[in-house]
Each structure stands twice: as C-alpha cells, then as structure tokens.
Write a protein that holds these residues in place. Structure first.
Motif, PDB file in Angstrom:
ATOM      1  N   VAL A  82      -0.659  -1.025  -4.279  1.00  0.00           N
ATOM      2  CA  VAL A  82      -1.933  -0.829  -3.572  1.00  0.00           C
ATOM      3  C   VAL A  82      -3.094  -1.267  -4.459  1.00  0.00           C
ATOM      4  O   VAL A  82      -4.017  -1.952  -4.006  1.00  0.00           O
ATOM      5  N   LEU A 142       0.625   8.387   0.696  1.00  0.00           N
ATOM      6  CA  LEU A 142       1.855   7.591   0.650  1.00  0.00           C
ATOM      7  C   LEU A 142       2.992   8.592   0.533  1.00  0.00           C
ATOM      8  O   LEU A 142       3.274   9.107  -0.548  1.00  0.00           O
ATOM      9  N   LEU A 175       4.506  -4.595   2.259  1.00  0.00           N
ATOM     10  CA  LEU A 175       3.868  -3.282   2.212  1.00  0.00           C
ATOM     11  C   LEU A 175       4.414  -2.383   3.313  1.00  0.00           C
ATOM     12  O   LEU A 175       4.699  -2.830   4.426  1.00  0.00           O
ATOM     13  N   GLN A 203       1.022   1.975   2.848  1.00  0.00           N
ATOM     14  CA  GLN A 203       0.382   1.134   1.835  1.00  0.00           C
ATOM     15  C   GLN A 203      -0.659   0.217   2.466  1.00  0.00           C
ATOM     16  O   GLN A 203      -1.759   0.053   1.943  1.00  0.00           O
ATOM     17  N   GLY A 258       0.163   9.666  -3.578  1.00  0.00           N
ATOM     18  CA  GLY A 258       1.432   9.018  -3.270  1.00  0.00           C
ATOM     19  C   GLY A 258       2.555   9.615  -4.073  1.00  0.00           C
ATOM     20  O   GLY A 258       2.425   9.801  -5.293  1.00  0.00           O
ATOM     21  N   LYS A 288       1.993   2.936  -5.548  1.00  0.00           N
ATOM     22  CA  LYS A 288       0.539   3.028  -5.780  1.00  0.00           C
ATOM     23  C   LYS A 288       0.039   1.807  -6.541  1.00  0.00           C
ATOM     24  O   LYS A 288      -1.053   1.294  -6.260  1.00  0.00           O
ATOM     25  N   ALA A 304       8.460   3.216  -1.758  1.00  0.00           N
ATOM     26  CA  ALA A 304       8.236   1.871  -1.236  1.00  0.00           C
ATOM     27  C   ALA A 304       9.519   1.057  -1.128  1.00  0.00           C
ATOM     28  O   ALA A 304       9.649   0.204  -0.252  1.00  0.00           O
TER      29      ALA A 304
END
Length: 752
Positions: free
Chosen positions: A244, A394, A211, A215, A235, A241, A398
């Motif tokens: 999460v 966010l 993460l 996150q 985000g 997302k 990621a």
C-alpha cells in the motif's frame, strides 16, 4: 559598514534567541547557518529572524563571523516545525534545530569540504558489455555494485561503499580497465524545479502483485487526499501494508514530478529491506533519489543524504525517528510504519515523539499522513474512534491461501504437574514442534526479549547475586565472552571463580537469555542450524543485514532473537514461532506494559505462515487464562484495544489525560527528591495549577545509574492546553532550583 541584526538559535539550554550584528553585504536571511562567537568559543547557529533593531545594548552585541551561503537556507515551514517542537516539548529552538542537522553542518570548518562537488562513477559502454561476464557467479556484493552502476547515471562513491566493503579498490580497478569513469557532481547545482527524474509509473517493476480489494481501497483513499488527511492503516501481519505504501508513493511521484515523501521505520535494522523494496520498485530513479537517514550511517554519508533531501534531489527519504526533522521542501506524503512502536519516542535530549511530529508536520503542510500497524497505539486507535483519523482496514493476508497462524498457549504449570520436564526453559510441546518443523524443512523462530546468557549470577549458599558497583541493578552473564556486563552503564568484569562473599565455588546462572536458549536448542533439536540475532550479535556495522540475509536464504533452521526479529521482517519459510518468558510484563508497574506485550506478541506471531505455509505459534505461560493471552489466541486486537481503553478511561490514564514527567539526577537520592519537592511546591503556587494534578516525588525503578541517583515527579491534566500553559509558567522556577546534577522535563512520557 551597514549592519542589520540577526536573532540566532544556539544549541544551549537557555530558551532564548541571541542577537548579533551582521553586515548587510552578507545578505543574511532566516534559515541560514552562521558561525558566531559565544563566550570564548566559535559555534554554529541558525538565523531565525533578521531585524533592523535590537533591544540589547550596542556595546554588548557581537558580530557574526561568517554565513554558510553554499547551503540554501532552511525553509519557513521547517523553522515553523522547529518552533512548534520547541514550544510543545518545552525546549529552546536551538536545542531542537541544531541537533536535527548532520554533525558536519554544525562544524563551520567543514562547510566548504562538505559542500564541495562530490565524486561518482559512471558506467561506460565497455563496462556494460564486459561486466556481466567478468563477475564470478557467487560474487553477490560485486553484482550489487555492477547493478547499481547500470541503474543510475552517476553512482556516488559513498553509495558504492554501502554496496561493497572494498568498493573503492574495485572501482579503481574497473576504471583502469576502462569500464567506469570517475566524475564530479555538485550537490548544490540542482534544485527541485530544475531536476528531471523518471516518472514513478515508468520506474515500477513490470510484474506487480495483484492488490486485494482492501488494499485497493486503502490506496485509492490515500491517493484521493488533497489536503491534511491522517490515515490509520490497521492491517494484520502479512496483509501487505508495505505494498500500500509503495502504490501510494508511486501515484504521488507520478502525479507530482517534484514531490518528496518521508517514510519512517522504528529501527535501523528495518531500513535495508525497505530500501531494497523501494529501489526495486523505483528502479529508474537515480541513486540519490532514494536516501536513508539514521544514526547508523557514517557521518559524511548522513550529511550527503540530508543535503540531497534538503536540495530536493531525494524523492523518497527513508529513516528512523530523527528523519522526521529532516528538511524536505517539497514534502507531499508521510508514512509512519509500525506507528505504535516506542522507538519513535526519543529518550535523550529533546524527548519528542516522531510519530506525533509527523502528524503535526502533515497538518502544517496540508498533506496526507499514513500511520500503519497491525497493533496501533491506543492513542491512535482512540483518535480513530473519535473520527479524527480515518481508519483503513486490511483484515486478511495478501498472499493467496495465507492465513493467520494458530496460537496455542502452553500451560507451564500444567506441564509441571504432569511431570513433563523442560530443556532449559523449552517446554516439551515446543521442543516437539521445533523437531517436526525441522523434519518438514521449514524454519522456526524462538522469541525471548532478554539478551545475554542469564540475567543474574547467584550463590545458593549465601544468597549473593552479582550486582553492578555503579548501578542499583544486577549484571547480566554473557557466557561466550565469559563476562558480567551491566546493560545500564556498560560496566564489565570477568566471571568470578567463586562467590566473593562466602567463597562457594558453586555459583550458577539464574534465568535465561538468548545466548542460553541458543545453547539449549543445539541439544534439544539435534542437527538444526541455529542463529541468534540480538544487540550482542549485531554490534558490527552491516552484521544484522548479513544475518537476516542468511535467514532469507534458507541457511538457518531456527532463529533465536529479541525484539529485533519481532517486527517488519518477511520470513517466507518460517512456519513456527515459540515465545518464551512473556509473563514478566503482566506484572509491570507501567500501565502501558500490557499494551506493549500484546503488540510484541502479535508482531512476532505474524512472522509465521506468511507465504502460505500453515503457521503455528506456541506461547509458554503460567497464566493461559489471562485476558491478554485469550485475545492473542483469537487475534483480537480490536477487543483488546477496546477493553484496555475502557480500563484507562475509568482509571483516568492516557489518552484520556495528558501527562508530563520531571526527572532529577543527584549525587544522592535525598538531593534529587528535595529538588522535585521544591519544584512541586513552585508549581502548585502558580495560578494555572488549579487544573493540574501533582503526584508525589518518587525514586525511579533503577534508582542509581553510574553513581547518579534518579527520581521523578509526575503531573497530569485533563486539558492539554492547561498542562502546556502551566509547564511554560513553571520553567523559570525550575531554572532557579539548585542542588541536582541534571533535570529534564518530558511531555507525553512513555516510560513512567
């Protein structure tokens, strides 16, 4: 025989409960389904109250035929949800409760069959040893079926059919070989308290993604909430997302062995990828512990999934807007993905907002609710500004090295002035970018939110344009089917050989749809494998899932589609997105059009560069200096939202006022308008109407559909309580009005 009196909600326009006598020995209770006589019919209703007396004269009371004891009564909390929705959206409780149930439960003749023990297959030791070697290497459906058998104690037959189109025949063959055994499982035999499932921590996949700090902060905030807590998870596209959601669900299910979670998505075609992600993460759960609820399911499958949720066997319920009304007695967390999406607003029957009901349901149960989006609705953004929602941000993607794509605006007027031609609506810069992307072995996406070949078929000689004989709308040309089709009523006809007005044979399509762009790409980008995904190419059940699987497998070079491809999909190989014909939404009469366009463009732009590839977005426009496009180029949702909210505050538009819309349908436009004018006069005569603004009755933009003329009356107030009180007082007067075929009242309308 001793009697008690039950007050029953029926699916009927009258906003009242109906009293019936019921034998004490039947043990009626609130929340039970009953079969009762209503007029000359036998109908299914829902007991809302049990009383010892009735205000109805004894000779007018009729007797309950039977009760559904096999299905446990719906909970008091669920009845409270129904009561709130009926009151807020100005409908009868039966109009809310009964349509929320599966069709099979609304037919008393099917109760026994539906609630009888279901059948499922269990993998035997011989099958576990023999199946891996017996499956052909490319038999993906067979492999999915075998993996599902290995991951669950008992695979229901209905679940098996979703994994393989000929599952019944395959499983019968495996049963004959001694690899699987067919057994019965009673859906109603297991309760929440008595069910033992693997913990979430034991079921998660061993290799979890790391993460980001943002996150982790979001997961910690959701996990630490022990009461009603509305979170707005803002985000950017590709920010993780979904991860999460998964971590929050895992923490919940690990901490509370009997808890249930509800996850809402806006469209049916997004459910397969979410379900696959959930089943992969919670692999140790039995098959019925994760179920889907949406209108695309077969009737029996939807009923079984609903019952699994109602009985507590389903730990995670994934569904579209109708799932917000599912019975979940141990509900502990609600997630609404893409919370901004207009698809969460029902446009027929009970016109409810699934997102708003999800928030109310979370408040009722005292649980957290997570609203996730890269482009939150302005209503949610404003509530977060007011501190009523907690905002979780966010701001970065990621995946390591993945950045937001660059957005370039292709000025079509400048291209025209410089004499740079286009190929059927595809500008020179876009065609060049598509060819470069193909040479690099990467995928492209071309977005056009208009299906069909062309929106109009016209004659240059006399000006004739093909229209629908039943609607005040043009028909759409569908070239592969050689048909003209109305997208409002479904009327269809063959393409005429010549103009029916003047006989000119040189009739031609005007404008472009996805079919025409698909055809143009074949010549503009030679050698590219082009795939179109829209409502026309995905009519058959499972076809959308199969087409998206081809994209993910790399068997497609250029994907062309409508809003079906714009959100939620994680295309790992897409590095280029082209956007066509977005300008039309800039001049809509609907004040929400710019918000929807910005969200749509942000979402489709987010499909590019998700796996670390450099992403590029080309937006073709004649207005490159428009503030909306400038904010899009900067990926500046916050700036766009704040500016648009300021405009709405000055113009006294939602979310700063509250609205309701009365629509009427008549055989003539004059009848519909007269009904609305009389209704407006009745409303203005109410004492509570002082705080209400009533606008003039006007025709709808598409005034005629299926020979029925339509008009609307908008009312609004700066006070939600004042608006609700006035609507309640207005209802009796509305029911006395005559002269139209139908009317409906919508609270918090999205389309005006």
């Amino acid at each position: 025989m001793s009697f008690v009196f039950v007050r029953v909600a029926l699916d009927h326009p009258l906003p009242t409960l109906f009293d019936y006598r019921c034998g004490v020995e039947l043990a009626p209770a609130p929340g039970m389904l009953v079969e009762v006589p209503f007029g000359k019919r036998q109908v299914v209703g829902l007991i809302v109250e049990v009383a010892t007396h009735s205000d109805v004269a004894p000779d007018r009371l009729r007797t309950v035929e039977r009760l559904c004891h096999a299905c446990p009564a719906l909970s008091e909390a669920w009845l409270g949800l129904v009561a709130f929705a009926a009151d807020y959206y100005q409908r009868g409780r039966g109009e809310v409760a009964l349509p929320a149930l599966p069709q099979a439960l609304r037919d008393a003749s099917r109760w026994e069959r539906l609630l009888a023990p279901a059948e499922g297959y269990r993998l035997l030791d011989a099958g576990a040893a023999a199946l891996p070697a017996a499956l052909p290497p490319r038999a993906h459906a067979l492999r999915r079926l075998a993996e599902a058998l290995a991951q669950t104690t008992l695979l229901p037959v209905a679940q098996a059919r979703t994994l393989h189109p000929k599952a019944s025949a395959v499983l019968m063959e495996w049963q004959a070989r001694g690899w699987v055994a067919l057994e019965a499982v009673d859906l109603c035999a297991t309760s929440i308290a008595g069910r033992a499932l693997a913990s979430a921590s034991a079921s998660v996949a061993p290799a979890l993604p790391t993460l980001t700090a943002e996150q982790q902060d979001a997961v910690d905030a959701i996990r630490s909430a022990h009461d009603f807590a509305p979170f707005l998870l803002h985000g950017v596209t590709g920010s993780g997302k979904t991860e999460v959601y998964l971590r929050a669900l895992a923490a919940l299910l690990d901490a509370q062995p009997a808890a249930q979670a509800l996850v809402l998505v806006p469209e049916i075609n997004l459910t397969p990828q979410f379900e696959a992600a959930f089943r992969a993460r919670f692999a140790a759960f039995e098959a019925q512990a994760i179920v889907t609820l949406h209108s695309g399911l077969a009737e029996g499958e939807r009923a079984r999934n609903w019952l699994a949720a109602h009985l507590g066997q389903a730990r995670i319920v994934l569904g579209t807007r109708l799932a917000v009304l599912a019975s979940l007695p141990a509900l502990a967390l609600i997630v609404v993905d893409e919370e901004h999406d207009p698809a969460y607003k029902q446009q027929e029957g009970l016109r409810y907002s699934a997102r708003d009901l999800a928030v109310w349901r979370a408040k009722q149960r005292g649980i957290p609710v997570v609203l996730g989006s890269a482009t939150p609705s302005l209503e949610s953004w404003w509530l977060a500004d007011q501190g009523r929602y907690k905002r979780l941000a966010l701001t970065r993607r990621a995946v390591a090295d993945a950045v937001l794509p660059s957005v370039k605006l292709v000025d079509l007027e400048e291209e025209r002035r410089r004499g740079r031609g286009s190929v059927e609506g595809l500008s020179g810069p876009l065609v060049a970018a598509l060819n470069s992307c193909l040479k690099r072995g990467e995928q492209s996406l071309v977005f056009l939110n208009r299906r069909g070949y062309a929106p109009q078929l016209a004659c240059d000689a006399c000006g004739w344009v093909a229209g629908c004989p039943r609607c005040s709308a043009y028909v759409v040309l569908h070239k592969p089917e050689r048909a003209l089709r109305c997208h409002h009523c479904g009327w269809e006809a063959r393409i005429p050989p010549a103009c029916p007005e003047c006989g000119n044979v040189d009739i031609a399509p005007l404008g472009r749809g996805t079919q025409r762009i698909e055809e143009a790409l074949a010549s503009a980008v030679p050698g590219a494998r082009v795939l179109r995904i829209d409502a026309d190419s995905t009519r058959r059940k499972g076809s959308a899932q199969a087409l998206f699987a081809d994209v993910h497998a790399g068997e497609v070079d250029i994907l062309v589609g409508t809003q079906m491809i714009a959100k939620g999909h994680d295309f790992q190989r897409v590095s280029l997105v082209g956007v066509l014909n977005a300008d039309t939404a800039l001049f809509s009469h609907d004040f929400r059009a710019s918000e929807r366009l910005f969200a749509q463009l942000m979402q489709v732009s987010g499909r590019a560069g998700r796996s670390g590839l450099p992403g590029e977005v080309l937006v073709q426009t004649r207005y490159p200096r428009h503030a909306l496009y400038q904010a899009l180029a900067r990926h500046d949702y916050i700036g766009f939202a704040n500016a648009t909210l300021a405009e709405r505050r000055d113009a006294h538009l939602p979310p700063f006022v509250y609205q309701a819309l009365l629509r009427a349908e008549g055989r003539t436009l004059e009848a519909a308008l007269a009904f609305l004018q009389h209704a407006a006069a009745a409303l203005q005569a109410l004492p509570s109407a002082e705080r209400i603004t009533v606008y003039d009755a006007v025709p709808l933009t598409i005034v005629k559909v299926m020979h029925v003329h339509r008009a609307q009356l908008l009312i609004e107030s700066a006070s939600r309580a004042a608006l609700q009180a006035t609507l309640r007082a207005w209802q009796p007067a509305l029911r006395q009005q005559k002269g139209v075929l139908r009317w409906n009242l919508e609270v918090d309308p999205l389309d005006i």
